[in-house]
Design an enzyme around this catalytic site. Structure first.
Site, PDB file in Angstrom:
ATOM      1  N   CYS A 131      17.914  46.928  54.285  1.00 17.30           N
ATOM      2  CA  CYS A 131      16.786  46.088  53.866  1.00 17.30           C
ATOM      3  C   CYS A 131      16.048  45.455  55.047  1.00 17.30           C
ATOM      4  CB  CYS A 131      17.256  45.008  52.909  1.00 17.30           C
ATOM      5  SG  CYS A 131      17.906  45.676  51.375  1.00 17.30           S
ATOM      6  N   HIS A 155      11.171  39.826  53.176  1.00 15.46           N
ATOM      7  CA  HIS A 155      11.787  40.918  52.410  1.00 15.46           C
ATOM      8  C   HIS A 155      11.990  40.428  50.985  1.00 15.46           C
ATOM      9  CE1 HIS A 155      14.447  43.850  50.847  1.00 15.46           C
ATOM     10  NE2 HIS A 155      15.533  43.105  50.946  1.00 15.46           N
ATOM     11  N   ASN A 174      13.580  44.828  44.499  1.00  9.50           N
ATOM     12  CA  ASN A 174      13.951  44.969  45.916  1.00  9.50           C
ATOM     13  C   ASN A 174      13.818  46.441  46.311  1.00  9.50           C
ATOM     14  OD1 ASN A 174      15.248  45.187  48.374  1.00  9.50           O
ATOM     15  ND2 ASN A 174      17.000  43.925  47.799  1.00  9.50           N
TER      16      ASN A 174
END
Ligand code: ACO
Length: 323
Positions: A114, A250, A280
Protein backbone atom coordinates in the site's frame (compact mmCIF):
# COMPACT_ATOMS: atom_id res chain seq x y z
CA UNK A 1 21.43 24.15 -11.32
CA UNK A 2 19.72 21.45 -9.30
CA UNK A 3 17.06 19.45 -11.10
CA UNK A 4 13.55 18.96 -9.75
CA UNK A 5 10.74 16.57 -10.83
CA UNK A 6 7.60 18.42 -11.85
CA UNK A 7 4.20 16.80 -12.24
CA UNK A 8 3.12 17.45 -15.84
CA UNK A 9 0.12 15.13 -16.08
CA UNK A 10 -2.04 12.73 -14.15
CA UNK A 11 -4.59 10.07 -14.98
CA UNK A 12 -6.59 7.28 -13.41
CA UNK A 13 -8.64 4.28 -14.36
CA UNK A 14 -11.28 2.25 -12.53
CA UNK A 15 -12.73 -1.02 -13.81
CA UNK A 16 -16.41 -0.81 -14.76
CA UNK A 17 -17.91 -3.27 -12.25
CA UNK A 18 -19.13 -1.70 -8.99
CA UNK A 19 -19.52 -3.96 -5.96
CA UNK A 20 -21.48 -2.30 -3.16
CA UNK A 21 -21.46 -3.26 0.51
CA UNK A 22 -25.01 -4.52 -0.03
CA UNK A 23 -23.73 -6.83 -2.80
CA UNK A 24 -21.19 -8.26 -0.32
CA UNK A 25 -23.81 -8.56 2.44
CA UNK A 26 -25.89 -10.73 0.08
CA UNK A 27 -23.19 -13.43 0.13
CA UNK A 28 -21.26 -12.84 3.39
CA UNK A 29 -22.15 -12.33 7.06
CA UNK A 30 -21.59 -8.55 6.96
CA UNK A 31 -23.58 -5.34 6.52
CA UNK A 32 -23.34 -1.93 4.86
CA UNK A 33 -23.58 -0.37 8.33
CA UNK A 34 -20.63 -2.38 9.77
CA UNK A 35 -18.38 -1.67 6.79
CA UNK A 36 -19.22 2.05 6.60
CA UNK A 37 -18.89 2.60 10.34
CA UNK A 38 -15.52 0.81 10.66
CA UNK A 39 -13.94 1.93 7.36
CA UNK A 40 -15.92 4.61 5.47
CA UNK A 41 -16.16 2.26 2.47
CA UNK A 42 -19.44 2.15 0.52
CA UNK A 43 -18.41 0.41 -2.69
CA UNK A 44 -15.39 -0.76 -4.66
CA UNK A 45 -14.59 -1.57 -8.30
CA UNK A 46 -13.60 -5.01 -9.48
CA UNK A 47 -11.59 -5.92 -12.57
CA UNK A 48 -13.45 -8.07 -15.11
CA UNK A 49 -12.28 -11.65 -15.71
CA UNK A 50 -9.20 -11.38 -17.94
CA UNK A 51 -8.68 -7.71 -17.08
CA UNK A 52 -5.17 -7.55 -15.59
CA UNK A 53 -3.13 -5.09 -13.54
CA UNK A 54 -1.27 -4.16 -16.74
CA UNK A 55 -4.56 -3.24 -18.45
CA UNK A 56 -5.52 -0.90 -15.61
CA UNK A 57 -2.01 0.58 -15.58
CA UNK A 58 -2.00 1.21 -19.35
CA UNK A 59 -5.36 3.03 -19.22
CA UNK A 60 -4.20 5.27 -16.34
CA UNK A 61 -0.82 5.98 -17.97
CA UNK A 62 -2.44 6.81 -21.34
CA UNK A 63 -4.63 9.36 -19.57
CA UNK A 64 -1.62 10.85 -17.78
CA UNK A 65 0.28 11.06 -21.08
CA UNK A 66 -2.67 12.80 -22.76
CA UNK A 67 -2.92 15.23 -19.83
CA UNK A 68 0.81 15.99 -20.20
CA UNK A 69 0.62 16.34 -24.00
CA UNK A 70 3.17 13.52 -24.27
CA UNK A 71 3.34 10.14 -25.97
CA UNK A 72 4.88 6.89 -24.76
CA UNK A 73 7.93 7.53 -26.94
CA UNK A 74 8.71 10.63 -24.85
CA UNK A 75 9.22 8.56 -21.68
CA UNK A 76 12.66 7.60 -20.32
CA UNK A 77 11.43 5.68 -17.30
CA UNK A 78 8.39 3.80 -15.98
CA UNK A 79 8.20 2.86 -12.31
CA UNK A 80 5.13 0.76 -11.55
CA UNK A 81 4.10 0.12 -7.96
CA UNK A 82 2.11 -3.08 -7.57
CA UNK A 83 1.72 -6.04 -5.24
CA UNK A 84 -0.48 -7.81 -7.80
CA UNK A 85 1.70 -8.17 -10.91
CA UNK A 86 0.32 -10.00 -13.96
CA UNK A 87 2.97 -12.71 -13.54
CA UNK A 88 5.71 -13.45 -11.02
CA UNK A 89 8.09 -12.14 -13.68
CA UNK A 90 8.87 -10.20 -15.78
CA UNK A 91 7.98 -6.83 -14.32
CA UNK A 92 4.45 -5.77 -15.28
CA UNK A 93 6.00 -2.38 -16.09
CA UNK A 94 7.69 -3.90 -19.17
CA UNK A 95 4.30 -4.97 -20.58
CA UNK A 96 3.02 -1.44 -19.94
CA UNK A 97 6.18 -0.04 -21.60
CA UNK A 98 5.52 -2.00 -24.80
CA UNK A 99 1.82 -1.08 -24.89
CA UNK A 100 2.60 2.62 -24.46
CA UNK A 101 4.94 2.45 -27.49
CA UNK A 102 8.05 3.16 -25.42
CA UNK A 103 10.99 1.28 -26.95
CA UNK A 104 13.91 2.68 -24.97
CA UNK A 105 14.77 3.68 -21.40
CA UNK A 106 13.82 1.41 -18.49
CA UNK A 107 10.65 0.07 -16.92
CA UNK A 108 10.44 -1.88 -13.67
CA UNK A 109 8.13 -2.64 -10.74
CA UNK A 110 8.54 -1.67 -7.10
CA UNK A 111 6.86 -3.59 -4.29
CA UNK A 112 5.95 -1.80 -1.09
CA UNK A 113 2.28 -2.88 -1.10
CA UNK A 114 0.00 0.00 0.00
CA UNK A 115 3.01 2.33 0.37
CA UNK A 116 4.14 1.41 -3.16
CA UNK A 117 3.21 4.68 -4.82
CA UNK A 118 5.34 6.75 -2.43
CA UNK A 119 8.27 4.35 -2.99
CA UNK A 120 7.79 4.52 -6.79
CA UNK A 121 7.58 8.31 -6.72
CA UNK A 122 10.79 8.48 -4.65
CA UNK A 123 12.56 6.10 -7.08
CA UNK A 124 11.56 8.13 -10.15
CA UNK A 125 12.26 11.45 -8.42
CA UNK A 126 15.77 10.31 -7.50
CA UNK A 127 16.46 9.27 -11.11
CA UNK A 128 15.20 12.59 -12.45
CA UNK A 129 17.12 14.67 -9.93
CA UNK A 130 20.33 12.75 -10.74
CA UNK A 131 19.83 13.29 -14.47
CA UNK A 132 19.47 9.54 -15.17
CA UNK A 133 16.15 10.28 -16.93
CA UNK A 134 14.39 13.43 -18.08
CA UNK A 135 10.83 12.12 -18.06
CA UNK A 136 9.11 9.41 -16.04
CA UNK A 137 5.73 7.77 -15.56
CA UNK A 138 4.96 6.70 -12.00
CA UNK A 139 2.06 4.27 -11.81
CA UNK A 140 0.18 2.55 -8.99
CA UNK A 141 -1.98 -0.32 -10.27
CA UNK A 142 -3.60 -3.20 -8.43
CA UNK A 143 -6.07 -6.06 -8.80
CA UNK A 144 -6.38 -6.94 -5.11
CA UNK A 145 -9.66 -8.76 -5.83
CA UNK A 146 -7.44 -11.63 -7.09
CA UNK A 147 -5.61 -12.08 -3.76
CA UNK A 148 -8.58 -11.79 -1.41
CA UNK A 149 -10.07 -14.69 0.49
CA UNK A 150 -13.72 -14.03 -0.33
CA UNK A 151 -14.77 -16.17 2.65
CA UNK A 152 -12.88 -13.89 5.10
CA UNK A 153 -15.21 -11.00 5.90
CA UNK A 154 -12.54 -9.25 7.99
CA UNK A 155 -10.38 -8.55 4.90
CA UNK A 156 -12.34 -9.00 1.67
CA UNK A 157 -14.66 -6.03 2.33
CA UNK A 158 -11.74 -3.59 2.52
CA UNK A 159 -10.15 -3.62 -0.93
CA UNK A 160 -10.83 -2.65 -4.54
CA UNK A 161 -9.10 -2.60 -7.94
CA UNK A 162 -7.83 0.45 -9.85
CA UNK A 163 -4.88 2.40 -11.19
CA UNK A 164 -3.48 5.92 -11.24
CA UNK A 165 -0.44 7.54 -12.82
CA UNK A 166 1.64 10.71 -12.71
CA UNK A 167 3.84 11.94 -15.56
CA UNK A 168 7.00 13.72 -14.34
CA UNK A 169 9.52 15.91 -16.12
CA UNK A 170 12.90 17.09 -14.79
CA UNK A 171 13.23 20.87 -14.79
CA UNK A 172 16.27 22.94 -13.89
CA UNK A 173 14.30 26.08 -13.11
CA UNK A 174 11.22 25.19 -11.08
CA UNK A 175 9.85 28.75 -11.34
CA UNK A 176 8.81 31.27 -8.70
CA UNK A 177 6.50 28.88 -6.87
CA UNK A 178 9.17 26.15 -6.87
CA UNK A 179 6.82 23.57 -8.37
CA UNK A 180 7.81 19.92 -8.15
CA UNK A 181 8.54 17.07 -5.74
CA UNK A 182 10.09 18.78 -2.71
CA UNK A 183 11.15 15.66 -0.82
CA UNK A 184 10.36 11.99 -0.28
CA UNK A 185 10.73 10.00 2.95
CA UNK A 186 10.74 6.19 3.04
CA UNK A 187 10.69 3.72 5.95
CA UNK A 188 10.15 0.06 6.64
CA UNK A 189 10.22 -2.23 9.66
CA UNK A 190 10.32 -5.94 8.80
CA UNK A 191 9.55 -7.01 12.37
CA UNK A 192 5.89 -6.54 11.36
CA UNK A 193 6.15 -8.80 8.26
CA UNK A 194 3.45 -11.13 9.62
CA UNK A 195 0.94 -8.39 10.52
CA UNK A 196 -0.13 -8.02 6.87
CA UNK A 197 0.98 -10.53 4.25
CA UNK A 198 -0.12 -12.89 1.50
CA UNK A 199 0.10 -16.54 2.53
CA UNK A 200 1.75 -17.72 -0.67
CA UNK A 201 4.36 -16.92 -3.28
CA UNK A 202 6.73 -18.58 -5.75
CA UNK A 203 9.45 -19.35 -3.19
CA UNK A 204 7.22 -20.50 -0.33
CA UNK A 205 4.13 -22.26 -1.64
CA UNK A 206 4.33 -22.03 -5.44
CA UNK A 207 0.83 -20.50 -5.62
CA UNK A 208 0.01 -16.85 -5.12
CA UNK A 209 -2.01 -17.11 -1.87
CA UNK A 210 -4.46 -14.82 -0.05
CA UNK A 211 -4.15 -11.65 1.98
CA UNK A 212 -4.00 -12.06 5.78
CA UNK A 213 -4.06 -9.19 8.25
CA UNK A 214 -4.01 -8.35 11.94
CA UNK A 215 -6.34 -5.39 11.52
CA UNK A 216 -5.98 -3.86 14.98
CA UNK A 217 -2.17 -3.94 14.93
CA UNK A 218 -2.09 -2.34 11.47
CA UNK A 219 -4.51 0.35 12.58
CA UNK A 220 -2.41 1.18 15.65
CA UNK A 221 0.85 1.27 13.67
CA UNK A 222 -0.64 3.27 10.79
CA UNK A 223 -1.74 6.33 12.78
CA UNK A 224 1.55 6.45 14.72
CA UNK A 225 3.99 5.87 11.82
CA UNK A 226 2.13 8.07 9.34
CA UNK A 227 1.98 10.95 11.80
CA UNK A 228 5.76 10.67 12.25
CA UNK A 229 6.34 10.54 8.47
CA UNK A 230 4.25 13.64 7.75
CA UNK A 231 6.02 15.57 10.53
CA UNK A 232 9.35 14.48 9.01
CA UNK A 233 8.32 15.69 5.53
CA UNK A 234 7.10 19.05 6.81
CA UNK A 235 10.13 19.75 9.01
CA UNK A 236 12.57 18.69 6.22
CA UNK A 237 11.13 21.57 4.18
CA UNK A 238 10.79 24.09 7.01
CA UNK A 239 7.00 23.97 6.64
CA UNK A 240 4.08 23.37 8.98
CA UNK A 241 0.66 21.77 8.56
CA UNK A 242 -0.83 25.27 8.21
CA UNK A 243 1.10 25.65 4.91
CA UNK A 244 -0.61 22.63 3.35
CA UNK A 245 -3.31 23.00 0.74
CA UNK A 246 -4.12 19.29 0.60
CA UNK A 247 -3.41 16.07 2.43
CA UNK A 248 -3.82 13.16 -0.01
CA UNK A 249 -3.44 10.03 2.11
CA UNK A 250 -3.43 6.39 1.13
CA UNK A 251 -7.09 5.41 1.29
CA UNK A 252 -7.09 2.46 3.69
CA UNK A 253 -9.68 3.42 6.22
CA UNK A 254 -11.44 6.71 7.02
CA UNK A 255 -10.58 6.33 10.71
CA UNK A 256 -6.84 6.13 9.94
CA UNK A 257 -7.15 9.15 7.61
CA UNK A 258 -9.08 11.16 10.23
CA UNK A 259 -6.60 10.14 12.95
CA UNK A 260 -3.59 11.43 11.00
CA UNK A 261 -5.41 14.65 9.99
CA UNK A 262 -6.41 15.25 13.61
CA UNK A 263 -2.83 14.77 14.83
CA UNK A 264 -1.73 17.32 12.19
CA UNK A 265 -4.47 19.73 13.30
CA UNK A 266 -5.74 19.77 9.71
CA UNK A 267 -9.38 20.55 8.98
CA UNK A 268 -11.27 17.73 7.18
CA UNK A 269 -11.94 19.97 4.15
CA UNK A 270 -8.21 19.89 3.35
CA UNK A 271 -8.17 16.10 3.15
CA UNK A 272 -8.88 14.34 -0.14
CA UNK A 273 -10.90 11.20 0.55
CA UNK A 274 -12.05 8.68 -2.07
CA UNK A 275 -12.41 5.71 0.26
CA UNK A 276 -16.23 5.68 0.04
CA UNK A 277 -16.22 4.88 -3.68
CA UNK A 278 -12.82 3.24 -4.28
CA UNK A 279 -12.17 1.30 -1.01
CA UNK A 280 -8.49 0.47 -0.47
CA UNK A 281 -6.79 0.08 -3.87
CA UNK A 282 -3.32 -0.32 -2.28
CA UNK A 283 -0.61 1.34 -4.43
CA UNK A 284 -3.25 2.86 -6.72
CA UNK A 285 -5.12 4.78 -4.04
CA UNK A 286 -2.98 7.94 -3.91
CA UNK A 287 -2.72 8.58 -7.67
CA UNK A 288 -6.45 7.79 -8.00
CA UNK A 289 -7.23 10.37 -5.30
CA UNK A 290 -4.83 12.90 -6.86
CA UNK A 291 -6.48 12.47 -10.28
CA UNK A 292 -9.96 12.98 -8.75
CA UNK A 293 -8.94 16.15 -6.92
CA UNK A 294 -7.16 17.56 -10.00
CA UNK A 295 -10.12 16.74 -12.26
CA UNK A 296 -12.64 18.47 -9.96
CA UNK A 297 -10.43 21.55 -9.59
CA UNK A 298 -9.47 21.15 -5.93
CA UNK A 299 -5.72 20.64 -6.55
CA UNK A 300 -4.32 23.46 -8.70
CA UNK A 301 -0.82 24.44 -9.86
CA UNK A 302 1.20 25.86 -6.99
CA UNK A 303 -0.75 24.02 -4.29
CA UNK A 304 1.26 22.30 -1.57
CA UNK A 305 0.22 18.63 -1.46
CA UNK A 306 1.31 16.11 1.16
CA UNK A 307 0.96 12.41 0.37
CA UNK A 308 1.45 9.55 2.85
CA UNK A 309 0.94 5.79 2.93
CA UNK A 310 1.57 2.69 5.02
CA UNK A 311 1.28 -0.93 4.02
CA UNK A 312 2.58 -4.47 4.46
CA UNK A 313 6.20 -4.87 5.46
CA UNK A 314 5.57 -2.67 7.29
CA UNK A 315 6.56 -0.07 4.73
CA UNK A 316 5.53 3.57 4.91
CA UNK A 317 6.47 7.00 3.67
CA UNK A 318 5.47 10.53 2.79
CA UNK A 319 6.22 13.12 0.12
CA UNK A 320 5.63 16.84 -0.27
CA UNK A 321 4.81 18.05 -3.76
CA UNK A 322 4.35 21.64 -4.92
CA UNK A 323 1.78 20.87 -7.65
N1 ACO B 1 -18.72 -7.49 8.88
C1 ACO B 1 -19.24 -7.72 10.09
N2 ACO B 1 -18.51 -8.06 11.15
C2 ACO B 1 -17.19 -8.17 10.97
C3 ACO B 1 -16.58 -7.97 9.74
C4 ACO B 1 -17.40 -7.62 8.66
N3 ACO B 1 -16.91 -7.38 7.42
N4 ACO B 1 -15.24 -8.15 9.88
C5 ACO B 1 -15.02 -8.47 11.15
N5 ACO B 1 -16.19 -8.49 11.83
C6 ACO B 1 -16.43 -8.79 13.23
C7 ACO B 1 -15.33 -9.63 13.84
O1 ACO B 1 -15.54 -10.99 13.58
C8 ACO B 1 -15.46 -9.29 15.30
O2 ACO B 1 -16.54 -10.02 15.83
P1 ACO B 1 -16.45 -10.65 17.32
O3 ACO B 1 -16.29 -9.45 18.22
O4 ACO B 1 -17.73 -11.36 17.44
O5 ACO B 1 -15.23 -11.52 17.29
C9 ACO B 1 -15.89 -7.82 15.28
O6 ACO B 1 -16.40 -7.57 13.97
C10 ACO B 1 -14.74 -6.87 15.57
O7 ACO B 1 -13.62 -7.27 14.77
P2 ACO B 1 -12.28 -6.47 14.78
O8 ACO B 1 -11.35 -7.08 13.77
O9 ACO B 1 -11.81 -6.32 16.19
O10 ACO B 1 -12.83 -5.08 14.23
P3 ACO B 1 -12.14 -3.68 14.26
O11 ACO B 1 -13.00 -2.74 15.00
O12 ACO B 1 -10.68 -3.76 14.59
O13 ACO B 1 -12.25 -3.28 12.72
C11 ACO B 1 -10.83 -3.20 10.77
C12 ACO B 1 -11.61 -4.08 11.71
C13 ACO B 1 -11.82 -2.29 10.03
C14 ACO B 1 -10.11 -4.08 9.75
C15 ACO B 1 -9.84 -2.37 11.59
O14 ACO B 1 -9.05 -3.18 12.41
C16 ACO B 1 -8.94 -1.53 10.72
O15 ACO B 1 -9.36 -0.58 10.13
N6 ACO B 1 -7.65 -1.87 10.65
C17 ACO B 1 -6.74 -1.21 9.78
C18 ACO B 1 -6.41 -2.16 8.74
C19 ACO B 1 -6.46 -1.61 7.36
O16 ACO B 1 -6.98 -0.58 7.03
N7 ACO B 1 -5.87 -2.40 6.51
C20 ACO B 1 -5.83 -2.13 5.15
C21 ACO B 1 -4.57 -2.66 4.60
S1 ACO B 1 -3.20 -1.88 5.31
C22 ACO B 1 -3.27 -0.37 4.83
O17 ACO B 1 -3.62 -0.11 3.71
C23 ACO B 1 -2.89 0.65 5.81
Amino acid sequence: MALRSQVVGCGAYLPAQRVTNHDLAARLDTSDEWIRQRTGIGERRMAAPGELTSDLAVHAAERALADAGMSGGDLDLIVLATATPDNTFPATATKVQARLGMHRGAAFDVQAVCAGFVFALATADNALRLGQASTAMVIGAETFSRILDWEDRSTCVLFGDGAGALALRAVSDPGPQGRGVLSTHLHSDGRYYDALYVDGGPSSTRHSGFLRMEGREIYRQAVQRLSEAVDEALSANGLSAADLDWLVPHQANSRIIDGVARKLGLSPDKVVSTIEHHANTSAASIPLALACAVADGRIRPGHLVLIEALGGGLAWGASLVRW
